[in-house]
Design an enzyme around this catalytic site. Structure first.
Site, PDB file in Angstrom:
ATOM      1  N   TYR A  92      -1.733  -0.045  10.522  1.00 41.23           N
ATOM      2  CA  TYR A  92      -1.884  -0.510   9.146  1.00 41.23           C
ATOM      3  C   TYR A  92      -0.727  -0.010   8.286  1.00 41.23           C
ATOM      4  O   TYR A  92      -0.127  -0.779   7.530  1.00 41.23           O
ATOM      5  CB  TYR A  92      -3.211  -0.015   8.560  1.00 41.23           C
ATOM      6  CG  TYR A  92      -3.391  -0.366   7.105  1.00 41.23           C
ATOM      7  CD1 TYR A  92      -3.771  -1.648   6.718  1.00 41.23           C
ATOM      8  CD2 TYR A  92      -3.165   0.581   6.103  1.00 41.23           C
ATOM      9  CE1 TYR A  92      -3.922  -1.979   5.381  1.00 41.23           C
ATOM     10  CE2 TYR A  92      -3.313   0.255   4.766  1.00 41.23           C
ATOM     11  CZ  TYR A  92      -3.691  -1.023   4.410  1.00 41.23           C
ATOM     12  OH  TYR A  92      -3.829  -1.350   3.083  1.00 41.23           O
ATOM     13  N   SER A 109       0.859  -1.188   0.000  1.00 41.23           N
ATOM     14  CA  SER A 109       0.000   0.000   0.000  1.00 41.23           C
ATOM     15  C   SER A 109       0.887   1.226   0.000  1.00 41.23           C
ATOM     16  O   SER A 109       2.006   1.199   0.544  1.00 41.23           O
ATOM     17  CB  SER A 109      -0.895   0.016   1.234  1.00 41.23           C
ATOM     18  OG  SER A 109      -1.538   1.271   1.378  1.00 41.23           O
TER      19      SER A 109
END
Length: 246
Positions: free
Chosen positions: A158, A145
């Site tokens: 995250y 990501s």
């Protein structure tokens, strides 16, 4: 690498980017094992979509954070298809927590995100590596990501877990060369079920991208397939974010 008749395992393959990737692989002639942990109905629907278009796919349940379940899953796929040529480590989890709310980033949140987002990818790669080594060919794509590069995202744990995925990708590329290629595809904001109820936030993110829109799950899936096909690339983190991070 020609993907036709290659056996592909897609973790978290029933929804979002996983579903789009499972379908894209099947369209290229791959035999697809659609993994799920809890989303059985979604995984079965993905398989029906593939089969409706003449492709070959099966569903297989396993919690990727549990090494024993991962190894059992791989054994089942081998019994069904004979081997595994491709792995897409897509299964991931997030919690939406403001970055500055450090108290909300509890030990339980850290443990859950690392267990699935990082250790789960390692467990899957470790389980399929002997098969790929034996056939002297294989490719793995880990879903990273842009949060892993920017430090920003749905939550601090995250973002850190995705930075770890990028590091894992580079280490696995060294550990598994020359037979196995390992890369990471790092999307920006993509409208999936994790953004349900946060569509306005997604629109603001998409509007800030140079291209004025966010990538679709199909955009990401096509890139994943291209990376799997590319035989002269390993250890790379490839961004697909419509210019968000430029």
């Amino acid at each position: 690498m020609d993907l036709k008749q290659k056996v592909a395992l897609v973790t978290g393959g029933g929804t979002g980017i996983g579903r789009a990737t499972s379908i894209a692989l099947a369209e290229r002639g791959a035999l697809v094992a659609v993994n799920y942990s809890r989303s059985q109905d979604d995984a079965e629907e993905t398989v029906r979509m593939i089969q409706h278009n003449g492709g070959t796919a099966i569903t297989i349940q396993a919690d990727v954070s549990r090494d024993s379940e991962v190894r059992a899953m791989v054994n089942t796929i081998v019994q069904q298809f004979g081997t595994i040529n491709l792995l897409v480590n897509n299964a991931s989890l997030t919690h939406h927590i403001p970055l500055n709310d450090l108290e909300a980033a509890t030990e339980a949140v850290w443990d859950e995100l690392y267990a699935i987002n990082v250790k789960g990818m390692f467990f899957c790669a470790r389980a399929v590596a002997p098969l790929m080594k034996q056939q002297k060919s294989g490719a793995i794509v880990n879903l990273g990501s842009i949060a892993g590069s920017t430090g920003s995202g749905s939550s601090l744990p995250y973002a850190v877990s995705k930075a770890a995925v990028h590091g894992l990708t580079k280490s696995l590329a060294r550990a598994l060369a020359p037979e196995i290629r390992v890369c990471s595809v790092a999307p920006g904001a993509v409208l999936t079920r994790w953004w349900e109820g946060k569509e306005e936030q997604m629109k603001r993110v998409a509007g800030s991208a140079l291209l004025g829109h966010s990538a679709s799950t199909e955009d990401v899936a096509r890139l994943i397939c291209a990376v799997l096909e590319q035989e002269s690339m390993t250890g790379q983190i490839i961004t697909v974010d419509s210019g968000q991070t430029l």
